[in-house]
Design an enzyme around this catalytic site. Structure first.
Site, short mmCIF file in Angstrom:
data_model
loop_
_atom_site.label_atom_id
_atom_site.label_comp_id
_atom_site.label_asym_id
_atom_site.label_seq_id
_atom_site.Cartn_x
_atom_site.Cartn_y
_atom_site.Cartn_z
N ALA A 1 0.90 -1.02 0.01
CA ALA A 1 0.05 0.00 -0.13
C ALA A 1 0.74 1.14 -0.08
O ALA A 1 2.13 1.16 0.43
CB ALA A 1 -0.93 0.07 1.22
N LYS A 2 0.33 2.47 -0.19
CA LYS A 2 1.01 3.58 -0.34
C LYS A 2 1.81 4.09 0.81
O LYS A 2 3.16 4.60 0.76
CB LYS A 2 0.08 5.02 -0.71
#
Ligand code: GLU
Length: 305
Positions: A238-239
């Protein structure tokens, strides 16, 4: 004239693409191009849309060296198409209105004979009077499929025969927009997509989609669900996991070729451009295990040549 078969990448413009997304896009492109297919780009913008995300996603894919055929298609511009498909299912008597909230669905026990995690069918047997009362309470109604099976089998190029859950999937959401599972099926058929390459987190949704295609009389595509990139804790990347977007990587001094090289490496190849990778690509020897993005921001190679 029949349109040439096609593969596709279908990003949701909810933010920047991370290395896992970029790797899946690269794989979808490789699968399509290595089999002489067209490669289409479809923006799945019926859900969360972050302003500017689509433009940045497409720019990153192009910067990587991926190309696609024809104009970019956006789901938000094709609502009639989904509406017609829903009308056809409704005409077959295969739909019903559902007034359940997300919380009610979570709280309800699964149907006595249904598989775990499936919609318990609470609204399946509502009477006309029940529906009128719920509507009068101001509850928004989603439209669900009245599925007459609980499992369906598909064949995946990497996973082989896969049997999975089919439940009364949402066709039209409470806000009136078509649901992802319906839209994806309608789009893939309408765009003559016969090869779906995407992350293997979507494998469990695939039996539902193939079943929906069958009910609509649409051909099911071939599927290849590819392994994801995970973070150091073994969760889907994920970011928040660090410098994971193309912009993050270039800010650290990586070139685009370095990024393609890292992605290639994680797939067991040595290449600095997608075109170079295409000359070596063989889906039969694709790693079946996920790759890991470690603390140093490097993709751990699954087997760098
Ligand atoms: N839009 C979905 C996503 O970004 C992909 C759907 C698909 O490939 O079928 O996760």
């Amino acid at each position: 004239m029949a349109e040439r078969a096609a593969g596709r990448y279908a990003p949701s413009p909810s933010g920047d693409l991370h290395l896992g997304n970029l790797r899946t896009a690269l794989l979808a492109w490789l699968f399509a191009r290595s089999t002489g297919r067209r490669f289409l780009m479809r923006v799945e913008d019926l859900d969360r849309v972050r302003p500017g995300a689509e433009q940045r996603q497409l720019a990153d894919l192009a910067a990587l060296g991926l190309d696609w055929d024809g104009p970019v298609v956006r789901q938000s511009e094709r609502l009639d198409l989904y509406g017609h498909a829903i009308d056809r299912l409704r005409a077959q008597g295969r739909t019903y209105e559902c007034f359940c909230t997300r919380r009610e669905i979570q709280q309800a026990a699964s149907a006595p004979h249904g598989p775990m995690g499936s919609y318990p069918g609470t609204c399946r047997t509502l009477t006309t009077a029940d529906r009128a009362r719920l509507r009068a309470e101001g509850r928004p109604a989603a439209l669900r499929l009245r599925a007459d099976i609980t499992e369906y089998e598909i064949v995946d190029e990497l996973h082989g025969v896969y049997r999975g859950l089919v439940d009364d999937v949402v066709l039209r959401r409470g806000d009136g927009l078509p649901a992802y599972n319906l839209a994806v099926v309608v789009d893939d058929a309408d765009q003559h997509i016969d090869q779906v390459v995407r992350g293997d987190d979507l494998l469990p949704s695939t039996p539902r989609q193939a079943y929906l295609a069958a009910l609509l009389g649409l051909p099911a595509p071939r599927y290849a669900h590819v392994p994801l990139v995970l973070n150091a804790a073994g969760q889907r990347l994920a970011k928040r996991d660090g410098s994971v977007t193309l912009a993050d990587r270039t800010a650290l001094g990586d070139t685009v070729e370095d990024v393609v090289s890292a992605l290639s490496c994680s797939l067991g190849y040595s290449a600095r451009t997608p075109a170079h990778l295409l000359r070596q690509f063989d889906p039969a020897v694709l790693p079946r295990r996920p790759s890991t993005f470690d603390e140093n921001g490097l993709l751990q190679p699954d087997g760098c040549p």
